[in-house]
Design an enzyme around this catalytic site. Sequence first.
Site, PDB file in Angstrom:
ATOM      1  N   ASN A  84     -45.661 -39.965  -8.894  1.00  0.00           N
ATOM      2  CA  ASN A  84     -45.914 -38.706  -9.616  1.00  0.00           C
ATOM      3  C   ASN A  84     -44.963 -38.452 -10.779  1.00  0.00           C
ATOM      4  O   ASN A  84     -45.268 -37.644 -11.660  1.00  0.00           O
ATOM      5  CB  ASN A  84     -45.838 -37.527  -8.638  1.00  0.00           C
ATOM      6  CG  ASN A  84     -46.856 -37.665  -7.535  1.00  0.00           C
ATOM      7  OD1 ASN A  84     -48.050 -37.790  -7.789  1.00  0.00           O
ATOM      8  ND2 ASN A  84     -46.388 -37.684  -6.293  1.00  0.00           N
ATOM      9  N   SER A 109     -34.757 -32.256 -16.186  1.00  0.00           N
ATOM     10  CA  SER A 109     -34.102 -31.392 -15.200  1.00  0.00           C
ATOM     11  C   SER A 109     -32.589 -31.463 -15.280  1.00  0.00           C
ATOM     12  O   SER A 109     -32.012 -32.500 -15.668  1.00  0.00           O
ATOM     13  CB  SER A 109     -34.547 -31.831 -13.801  1.00  0.00           C
ATOM     14  OG  SER A 109     -33.749 -31.226 -12.810  1.00  0.00           O
ATOM     15  N   TYR A 138     -35.211 -38.253  -7.670  1.00  0.00           N
ATOM     16  CA  TYR A 138     -35.785 -37.251  -8.577  1.00  0.00           C
ATOM     17  C   TYR A 138     -35.010 -37.209  -9.898  1.00  0.00           C
ATOM     18  O   TYR A 138     -35.586 -37.296 -10.981  1.00  0.00           O
ATOM     19  CB  TYR A 138     -35.766 -35.876  -7.888  1.00  0.00           C
ATOM     20  CG  TYR A 138     -36.113 -34.729  -8.816  1.00  0.00           C
ATOM     21  CD1 TYR A 138     -37.414 -34.535  -9.248  1.00  0.00           C
ATOM     22  CD2 TYR A 138     -35.119 -33.852  -9.270  1.00  0.00           C
ATOM     23  CE1 TYR A 138     -37.732 -33.493 -10.106  1.00  0.00           C
ATOM     24  CE2 TYR A 138     -35.425 -32.807 -10.127  1.00  0.00           C
ATOM     25  CZ  TYR A 138     -36.734 -32.633 -10.545  1.00  0.00           C
ATOM     26  OH  TYR A 138     -37.040 -31.614 -11.398  1.00  0.00           O
ATOM     27  N   LYS A 142     -36.099 -38.433 -13.913  1.00  0.00           N
ATOM     28  CA  LYS A 142     -36.046 -37.643 -15.147  1.00  0.00           C
ATOM     29  C   LYS A 142     -35.260 -38.398 -16.230  1.00  0.00           C
ATOM     30  O   LYS A 142     -35.555 -38.270 -17.415  1.00  0.00           O
ATOM     31  CB  LYS A 142     -35.427 -36.269 -14.883  1.00  0.00           C
ATOM     32  CG  LYS A 142     -36.263 -35.388 -13.944  1.00  0.00           C
ATOM     33  CD  LYS A 142     -37.634 -35.077 -14.509  1.00  0.00           C
ATOM     34  CE  LYS A 142     -38.416 -34.096 -13.648  1.00  0.00           C
ATOM     35  NZ  LYS A 142     -39.770 -33.831 -14.158  1.00  0.00           N
TER      36      LYS A 142
HETATM   37  N1  LIG Z   1     -39.075 -24.983 -11.296  1.00  0.00           N
HETATM   38  C1  LIG Z   1     -37.848 -25.324 -11.713  1.00  0.00           C
HETATM   39  O1  LIG Z   1     -36.892 -24.561 -11.533  1.00  0.00           O
HETATM   40  C2  LIG Z   1     -37.618 -26.644 -12.412  1.00  0.00           C
HETATM   41  C3  LIG Z   1     -36.309 -27.015 -12.755  1.00  0.00           C
HETATM   42  C4  LIG Z   1     -36.076 -28.214 -13.419  1.00  0.00           C
HETATM   43  C5  LIG Z   1     -37.153 -29.014 -13.759  1.00  0.00           C
HETATM   44  N2  LIG Z   1     -38.430 -28.647 -13.397  1.00  0.00           N
HETATM   45  C6  LIG Z   1     -39.534 -29.544 -13.755  1.00  0.00           C
HETATM   46  O2  LIG Z   1     -40.573 -28.793 -14.356  1.00  0.00           O
HETATM   47  C7  LIG Z   1     -41.830 -29.332 -13.992  1.00  0.00           C
HETATM   48  C8  LIG Z   1     -42.719 -28.250 -13.380  1.00  0.00           C
HETATM   49  O3  LIG Z   1     -42.057 -27.726 -12.253  1.00  0.00           O
HETATM   50  P1  LIG Z   1     -42.727 -26.596 -11.337  1.00  0.00           P
HETATM   51  O4  LIG Z   1     -41.628 -25.853 -10.712  1.00  0.00           O
HETATM   52  O5  LIG Z   1     -43.770 -25.862 -12.103  1.00  0.00           O
HETATM   53  O6  LIG Z   1     -43.389 -27.507 -10.198  1.00  0.00           O
HETATM   54  P2  LIG Z   1     -44.766 -27.274  -9.415  1.00  0.00           P
HETATM   55  O7  LIG Z   1     -44.740 -28.178  -8.226  1.00  0.00           O
HETATM   56  O8  LIG Z   1     -45.008 -25.824  -9.190  1.00  0.00           O
HETATM   57  O9  LIG Z   1     -45.847 -27.811 -10.466  1.00  0.00           O
HETATM   58  C9  LIG Z   1     -46.053 -29.175 -10.681  1.00  0.00           C
HETATM   59  C10 LIG Z   1     -47.565 -29.393 -10.811  1.00  0.00           C
HETATM   60  O10 LIG Z   1     -47.789 -30.788 -11.099  1.00  0.00           O
HETATM   61  C11 LIG Z   1     -48.934 -31.199 -10.359  1.00  0.00           C
HETATM   62  N3  LIG Z   1     -48.842 -32.649 -10.131  1.00  0.00           N
HETATM   63  C12 LIG Z   1     -47.902 -33.313  -9.411  1.00  0.00           C
HETATM   64  N4  LIG Z   1     -48.184 -34.618  -9.393  1.00  0.00           N
HETATM   65  C13 LIG Z   1     -49.314 -34.796 -10.134  1.00  0.00           C
HETATM   66  C14 LIG Z   1     -50.101 -35.932 -10.478  1.00  0.00           C
HETATM   67  N5  LIG Z   1     -49.807 -37.162 -10.027  1.00  0.00           N
HETATM   68  N6  LIG Z   1     -51.198 -35.742 -11.265  1.00  0.00           N
HETATM   69  C15 LIG Z   1     -51.546 -34.495 -11.703  1.00  0.00           C
HETATM   70  N7  LIG Z   1     -50.831 -33.380 -11.406  1.00  0.00           N
HETATM   71  C16 LIG Z   1     -49.737 -33.534 -10.615  1.00  0.00           C
HETATM   72  C17 LIG Z   1     -48.878 -30.402  -9.049  1.00  0.00           C
HETATM   73  O11 LIG Z   1     -50.169 -30.310  -8.459  1.00  0.00           O
HETATM   74  C18 LIG Z   1     -48.326 -29.055  -9.524  1.00  0.00           C
HETATM   75  O12 LIG Z   1     -49.374 -28.113  -9.801  1.00  0.00           O
HETATM   76  C19 LIG Z   1     -41.546 -30.506 -13.054  1.00  0.00           C
HETATM   77  O13 LIG Z   1     -41.558 -31.692 -13.805  1.00  0.00           O
HETATM   78  C20 LIG Z   1     -40.154 -30.220 -12.549  1.00  0.00           C
HETATM   79  O14 LIG Z   1     -39.471 -31.406 -12.195  1.00  0.00           O
HETATM   80  C21 LIG Z   1     -38.680 -27.491 -12.730  1.00  0.00           C
END
Ligand SMILES: NC(=O)c1ccc[n+]([C@@H]2O[C@H](COP(=O)([O-])OP(=O)(O)OC[C@H]3O[C@@H](n4cnc5c(N)ncnc54)[C@H](O)[C@@H]3O)[C@@H](O)[C@H]2O)c1
Length: 243
Positions: A84, A109, A138, A142
């Site tokens: 993923n 991240s 993870y 990134k």
């Molecule tokens: N939320 C945070 O605080 C945070 C912090 C640092 C980085 N991030 C990064 O930001 C991004 C979004 O984070 P989030 O919190 O919204 O996560 P989330 O899990 O809520 O959303 C991720 C989405 O990606 C989709 N997904 C995962 N694998 C997939 C695939 N193979 N094909 C299609 N869709 C797929 C999932 O269904 C989900 O809806 C991520 O890359 C995460 O690593 C988030």
Amino acid sequence: MEKPKLFITGANGLIGNILWEGLAGTYELYGVDVEGGGDRNIAVADLSSPEEIESTMVAAGPHLLIHLAADPSPDANWESVLTNNIIATRNVYEAARKVGVKRVVFASSNHVVAGYEDDLPAGGKIAPQDPPRPVSYYGASKVFGEAVAHMYYECYGLESICLRIGAVQDNDQPAENLREKQLWISHRDLVYLFQRSLEARVGFGIYFGISDNRQTYLDIRNAVEELGYRPQDDSFRTPNTRK
Ligand SMILES: NC(=O)c1ccc[n+]([C@@H]2O[C@H](COP(=O)([O-])OP(=O)(O)OC[C@H]3O[C@@H](n4cnc5c(N)ncnc54)[C@H](O)[C@@H]3O)[C@@H](O)[C@H]2O)c1
């Protein structure tokens, strides 16, 4: 004037929902997610399949792309990270190149530099130029994403802004936990940072994405100077977090 077409991967997730609401007025939005649902313009596809992402992207024909889809857990196992985060990210960049996307904003991240956290001097800050120190698959995925972004810029001129996001909370309130509080980014600062990343005249860059938290260990000065990021919130302001 026509709105630029913006394609968001992982559009049904936490950050996807926040950005969709915040950017819908400025861009014509298209999304993709492995999870279906909702009445927005979001196709269902698994990004680990190059065919699925390519056909979805060809149908949308976007100018700009935000790549959020990933397993976002710092504890994610190798199989999930490989599928993923690593394979999917390469597939997204390859499809973006083929359909002629101008710029990708990649959701990196703070976990890229998590290894510094235990030996930082008091008041010390990590700069985006410091060497990566991931301590999880993870975080390592990134680092790979940032490297692929750089490769597509060097080889094909596909622009990328890599945002090492701090901590986004569902309820938009800073967590009690000190580490998460220092990493907090409010929803409105997040939307503004992504908007500036889509618009700034920068070909490639790496930036930390947090609010204007008075206590933090991440240096956001290059985001302010190069992207024109102007965060409005501070997780340590009391009683309100809003300016
Ligand atoms: N939320 C945070 O605080 C945070 C912090 C640092 C980085 N991030 C990064 O930001 C991004 C979004 O984070 P989030 O919190 O919204 O996560 P989330 O899990 O809520 O959303 C991720 C989405 O990606 C989709 N997904 C995962 N694998 C997939 C695939 N193979 N094909 C299609 N869709 C797929 C999932 O269904 C989900 O809806 C991520 O890359 C995460 O690593 C988030």
